[in-house]
Design an enzyme around this catalytic site. Structure first.
Site, PDB file in Angstrom:
ATOM      1  N   ARG A 141      69.123  84.097  49.787  1.00  0.00           N
ATOM      2  CA  ARG A 141      67.910  84.801  49.361  1.00  0.00           C
ATOM      3  C   ARG A 141      68.003  86.314  49.404  1.00  0.00           C
ATOM      4  O   ARG A 141      67.043  86.981  49.066  1.00  0.00           O
ATOM      5  CB  ARG A 141      66.698  84.295  50.150  1.00  0.00           C
ATOM      6  CG  ARG A 141      66.460  82.844  49.878  1.00  0.00           C
ATOM      7  CD  ARG A 141      65.157  82.309  50.411  1.00  0.00           C
ATOM      8  NE  ARG A 141      65.331  80.884  50.459  1.00  0.00           N
ATOM      9  CZ  ARG A 141      65.845  80.228  51.507  1.00  0.00           C
ATOM     10  NH1 ARG A 141      66.139  80.870  52.621  1.00  0.00           N
ATOM     11  NH2 ARG A 141      66.046  78.945  51.445  1.00  0.00           N
ATOM     12  N   GLY A 201      69.130  74.151  59.284  1.00  0.00           N
ATOM     13  CA  GLY A 201      69.850  72.942  59.682  1.00  0.00           C
ATOM     14  C   GLY A 201      68.992  71.918  60.402  1.00  0.00           C
ATOM     15  O   GLY A 201      69.521  70.976  60.985  1.00  0.00           O
ATOM     16  N   GLU A 203      67.307  69.523  59.427  1.00  0.00           N
ATOM     17  CA  GLU A 203      67.405  68.131  58.966  1.00  0.00           C
ATOM     18  C   GLU A 203      68.640  67.458  59.563  1.00  0.00           C
ATOM     19  O   GLU A 203      68.875  66.270  59.351  1.00  0.00           O
ATOM     20  CB  GLU A 203      67.495  68.063  57.438  1.00  0.00           C
ATOM     21  CG  GLU A 203      66.159  68.025  56.739  1.00  0.00           C
ATOM     22  CD  GLU A 203      65.323  69.260  56.972  1.00  0.00           C
ATOM     23  OE1 GLU A 203      65.829  70.368  56.726  1.00  0.00           O
ATOM     24  OE2 GLU A 203      64.171  69.118  57.433  1.00  0.00           O
ATOM     25  N   ASP A 333      57.897  67.493  58.385  1.00  0.00           N
ATOM     26  CA  ASP A 333      58.695  68.608  57.860  1.00  0.00           C
ATOM     27  C   ASP A 333      57.803  69.784  57.466  1.00  0.00           C
ATOM     28  O   ASP A 333      58.087  70.506  56.515  1.00  0.00           O
ATOM     29  CB  ASP A 333      59.562  68.151  56.667  1.00  0.00           C
ATOM     30  CG  ASP A 333      60.608  69.182  56.264  1.00  0.00           C
ATOM     31  OD1 ASP A 333      60.895  70.083  57.063  1.00  0.00           O
ATOM     32  OD2 ASP A 333      61.129  69.087  55.129  1.00  0.00           O
ATOM     33  N   ASN A 421      56.520  76.371  49.327  1.00  0.00           N
ATOM     34  CA  ASN A 421      57.821  76.350  49.978  1.00  0.00           C
ATOM     35  C   ASN A 421      58.296  77.778  50.232  1.00  0.00           C
ATOM     36  O   ASN A 421      57.502  78.636  50.597  1.00  0.00           O
ATOM     37  CB  ASN A 421      58.788  75.481  49.153  1.00  0.00           C
ATOM     38  CG  ASN A 421      59.883  74.900  50.011  1.00  0.00           C
ATOM     39  OD1 ASN A 421      60.807  75.608  50.424  1.00  0.00           O
ATOM     40  ND2 ASN A 421      59.789  73.617  50.330  1.00  0.00           N
ATOM     41  N   CYS A 640      73.126  60.212  50.801  1.00  0.00           N
ATOM     42  CA  CYS A 640      73.443  60.745  49.468  1.00  0.00           C
ATOM     43  C   CYS A 640      72.227  61.309  48.730  1.00  0.00           C
ATOM     44  O   CYS A 640      72.356  62.200  47.896  1.00  0.00           O
ATOM     45  CB  CYS A 640      74.067  59.656  48.591  1.00  0.00           C
ATOM     46  SG  CYS A 640      75.295  58.642  49.418  1.00  0.00           S
ATOM     47  N   CYS A 643      71.122  65.115  47.951  1.00  0.00           N
ATOM     48  CA  CYS A 643      71.813  65.930  46.947  1.00  0.00           C
ATOM     49  C   CYS A 643      71.856  65.244  45.571  1.00  0.00           C
ATOM     50  O   CYS A 643      71.722  65.899  44.551  1.00  0.00           O
ATOM     51  CB  CYS A 643      73.247  66.232  47.390  1.00  0.00           C
ATOM     52  SG  CYS A 643      73.346  67.412  48.750  1.00  0.00           S
ATOM     53  N   HIS A 644      72.083  63.943  45.566  1.00  0.00           N
ATOM     54  CA  HIS A 644      72.294  63.251  44.287  1.00  0.00           C
ATOM     55  C   HIS A 644      71.034  62.589  43.751  1.00  0.00           C
ATOM     56  O   HIS A 644      71.079  61.922  42.715  1.00  0.00           O
ATOM     57  CB  HIS A 644      73.438  62.248  44.416  1.00  0.00           C
ATOM     58  CG  HIS A 644      74.768  62.921  44.634  1.00  0.00           C
ATOM     59  ND1 HIS A 644      75.432  63.596  43.634  1.00  0.00           N
ATOM     60  CD2 HIS A 644      75.530  63.063  45.742  1.00  0.00           C
ATOM     61  CE1 HIS A 644      76.558  64.107  44.117  1.00  0.00           C
ATOM     62  NE2 HIS A 644      76.643  63.803  45.394  1.00  0.00           N
ATOM     63  N   MET A 683      81.806  68.355  48.040  1.00  0.00           N
ATOM     64  CA  MET A 683      81.626  66.962  48.434  1.00  0.00           C
ATOM     65  C   MET A 683      82.636  66.639  49.540  1.00  0.00           C
ATOM     66  O   MET A 683      83.790  66.299  49.266  1.00  0.00           O
ATOM     67  CB  MET A 683      81.815  66.050  47.212  1.00  0.00           C
ATOM     68  CG  MET A 683      81.783  64.553  47.512  1.00  0.00           C
ATOM     69  SD  MET A 683      80.237  63.986  48.254  1.00  0.00           S
ATOM     70  CE  MET A 683      80.796  62.427  48.974  1.00  0.00           C
TER      71      MET A 683
HETATM   72 CA    CA Z   1      62.984  71.125  56.691  1.00  0.00          CA
END
Ligand code: CA
Length: 718
Positions: A141, A201, A203, A333, A421, A640, A643-644, A683
């Protein structure tokens, strides 16, 4: 601080030598950026020398050459293509006609701010595998400026000092334990020669903190932890002893600690007169409070200080001064890391020094920034977790929305992406309005049976990440996407209500800039950059940007010509988990990463838009048993999906696994997932978390999903 209600008292204090700063007003930073220049940044509208422009982070520029009467003549002056195709979230800095940006993967680029001529580049060479340690794309940012240096936090947790003229590294220090899933995406701030940075971090099981480093050599000066480590005793800082009483300290202790979260990954603001540094604290790790708190198994009482709090500290020493916890015992969250704005406003006839925030939890807060006293809060988007506030500003919870280790799921608004956000707000002092890039999405929170922490890889949140997957039904999917909304809101912080609202075609729109030209600038998920009337919200101008824009614009002058700049490039948390074709009905949202710079009367044109190649789905046949597919679904959701994409429906930003060439080749799939042959691309190997059988079950699940969705494309679905 902008001169408004408080101008007179400040002048008196200044005369007495209490403020005593010799603010530079000539706009020259050639001899280096001083603390006084940062304090007086408001008097220097030619430059943009700090992340939020001024220490109060108002993101208001008094420049008005471009204004509501002539903004229709705004045109593209120059642009620069980026060498990364991921989310671009940076706020540029401008110092004496040079413009500096950071991009995805923590790269830095310098340009001539008037012509766009490139000056230098810096690539910190972040290891590709760092990508699996971040929740929300490989973004950065922005920079901080002090002296003749620029300061950068890198995705892998380094703080780097660069020579502003050449981009040469002056020093770099590692600010985190790189064996854990810490990351840096936020911009540093510099207060009195101290470079201040936090990390992310939460999560993934880390313990949050914010720390200060000497601008001269990077030596660490202080570190402020936001959550206890479970070993607190009478020698520990008092604020951490108090926090420890609100946690199950057993799960915080030792090498298998759950970390606790509380990361300080974005917002800061500074009041030089009070000498207070404010910052926002993130969510719990794991999200589900039942795994963090004392109390009967599965109930989990406890506020878990200082999660989801706004904290004020003394930036000289890092000592605690006050805190306000927006979401005690947070479990959804609901970070309070969102943009913090300081302003002096009149409330009920009294001049108040306030701090304002619209954290994820959906309420707009006005807090006394001297004492931390709660003044008011009202919901800026619909929410269902709180039923109001007691007289001390503590929320009254709706018990239905608290999900423990077992029990029924609940649809909660807002979801983990929040009502707002990271996208910066802006404050217009003449209108007394805070502009909010708001977001509306409800999410299903469901317990995951027999959940266990895994500090290796994947989301560690204590909920079932696959609970909200959408069925293979295009009409149903469209109808769900239509409930996800994005708004530009002009919020009156005194009346605590919206004065006007622009309904965007889609969610996840850009950060904001307000100007003395009575304008508010914002990019959006409909791939345009637009200007609105600050007082009415009327759209006065727009530019087809070819890509979704999430970053906030800035404005500056070179030789008295006003420019407006914004970094374009779709990405970040919502972008990587949503189907770019369904975000809105304006066509697929793309990532074409570019810096766009505008001025009046300019008419540069972007190159023709490259075609979006979208081959039909062509998976191998699905032959696996229902058990294998079910195992694959569970593991996919946890390791997964972030991201996916949920349900293996990929975004337009990251690889869509339904189209992976490795689907039909078990050996290649294992080489990627177990052996990490694509580590440099981001990955990394998941062999520490997944067995080869589980990896292959994920492959079978993706094959199954791709076949379901191919039937949608070909019209073979029931
Ligand atoms: Ca979070």
């Amino acid at each position: 601080m902008r001169k408004g209600l408080w101008a007179a008292p400040l002048l008196v204090l200044g005369a007495l030598g209490v403020v005593g700063c010799d603010h530079r007003v000539d706009g020259s930073t050639k001899d280096g950026v001083s603390h006084d220049m940062l304090v007086g940044a408001d008097d220097d509208p030619a430059n943009w020398i700090s992340h939020g422009r001024t220490y109060d982070e108002q993101r208001f520029s008094p420049l008005g050459s471009v204004n509501a009467d002539n903004v229709g003549d705004l045109g593209l002056a120059w642009f620069a293509d980026m060498d990364t195709a991921r989310g671009q979230e940076a706020t540029p800095l401008v110092l004496d006609g040079k413009l500096y940006i950071t991009t995805a993967w923590s790269k830095v680029k310098a340009f001539d701010a008037a012509t766009g001529a490139p000056l230098w580049d810096y690539d910190p060479k972040v290891p590709g595998e760092t990508a699996v340690k971040v929740c929300c794309d490989v973004v950065n940012r922005g920079l901080a400026a002090f002296g003749n240096s620029l300061f950068l936090g890198t995705l892998d947790g380094r703080l780097v000092s660069l020579d502003r003229d050449t981009g040469e590294v002056e020093w770099e220090v590692v600010t985190v334990d790189q064996t854990k899933a810490y990351s840096i995406t936020g911009a540093p701030r510099v207060v009195d020669g101290k470079v201040i940075i936090g990390n992310g971090g939460a999560e993934f099981g880390v313990r949050g903190y914010i720390a200060a480093y000497d601008a001269k050599d990077g030596s660490e000066l202080w570190r402020f932890y936001t959550v206890p480590d479970g070993n607190e005793n009478g020698e520990s800082p008092e604020y951490l002893q108090q926090a420890a009483e609100t946690w199950n300290t057993e799960v915080l202790r030792g090498s298998d600690s759950i970390g606790g979260g509380g990361t300080v990954w974005d917002s800061m603001a500074y009041d030089p007169d009070l000498n207070l540094l404010y910052f926002g604290v993130g969510n719990g790790s794991p999200w589900n409070r039942a795994y963090r708190s004392p109390g009967e198994d599965g109930t989990g009482e406890g506020d878990n200080l200082y999660l989801s709090s706004i904290v004020a500290i003394n930036p000289d020493t890092g000592e605690y001064v006050w805190h306000y916890q927006t979401t005690p015992g947070e479990t959804w969250d609901y970070t309070a890391t969102q943009h913090i704005i300081l302003a002096d406003i009149e409330i009920e006839g009294k001049a108040r020094q306030v701090l304002m925030q619209a954290p994820k939890n959906g309420f707009f807060y006005v807090i006394d920034r001297v004492t931390g006293e709660f003044i008011s809060a009202e919901e800026y988007i619909p929410q269902n977790w709180a039923e109001g506030f007691d007289k001390n500003g503590r929320p009254i919870f709706n018990p239905v929305t608290r999900i423990d280790k077992t029990g029924q799921p609940a649809l909660v608004m807002p979801g983990p992406l929040g009502g707002h956000n990271w996208h910066p707000m802006a404050y217009h002092p003449d209108e007394n309005l805070v502009y909010i890039p708001a977001f509306e999405a409800a999410v299903l929170y469901a317990p995951e049976k027999d959940w266990k922490p895994d500090m290796g890889r994947g989301f560690n949140v204590g909920f079932d990440m696959g609970a909200g997957d959408l069925p293979p039904d295009l009409g149903f999917r469209r109808s769900v996407y239509e409930t996800v909304k994005g708004k530009l809101m002009a919020w009156d912080p005194v009346a605590q209500k919206a004065r006007w609202v622009v309904e965007h075609a889609g969610p996840w729109n850009g950060g904001l800039l307000a100007t003395g030209g009575k304008l508010v600038f914002q990019g959006n998920s409909s791939s345009e950059f637009a200007a609105y009337h600050a007082g009415t919200g009327e759209k006065l101008w727009n530019f087809a940007a070819q890509t979704g824009i999430v970053a906030p614009p800035i404005t500056y002058t070179v030789d008295d010509e006003q420019y407006v700049a914004v970094l374009a490039g779709w990405g970040g948390a919502y972008a990587i988990v949503s189907d770019g074709h369904l975000v809105n009905d304006q066509g697929p949202v793309r990532n074409i990463s570019r810096l766009l710079v505008f001025k009046l009367g300019a008419a540069a044109e972007l190159p023709k838009m490259p075609e979006l190649v979208n081959l039909p789905l062509d998976p191998p046949p699905s032959r696996a048993s229902a058990e294998v597919i079910a195992l694959g679904k569970q593991k996919y959701a946890r390791y997964c999906s972030v991201c996916h994409g949920p349900g293996a429906v990929g975004s337009t930003v990251l690889p869509d696994l339904r189209r992976s060439g490795a689907l039909g080749n078990k050996g290649v799939w294992q080489a990627v997932v177990q052996d990490g042959i694509l580590t440099d691309n981001g990955m990394a190997s998941f062999s520490g978390s997944l067995t080869p059988e589980e990896s292959d079950a994920i492959r079978e699940y993706v094959i199954h999903r791709a076949n379901e969705d191919r039937a949608l494309e070909t019209g073979d679905a029931e």
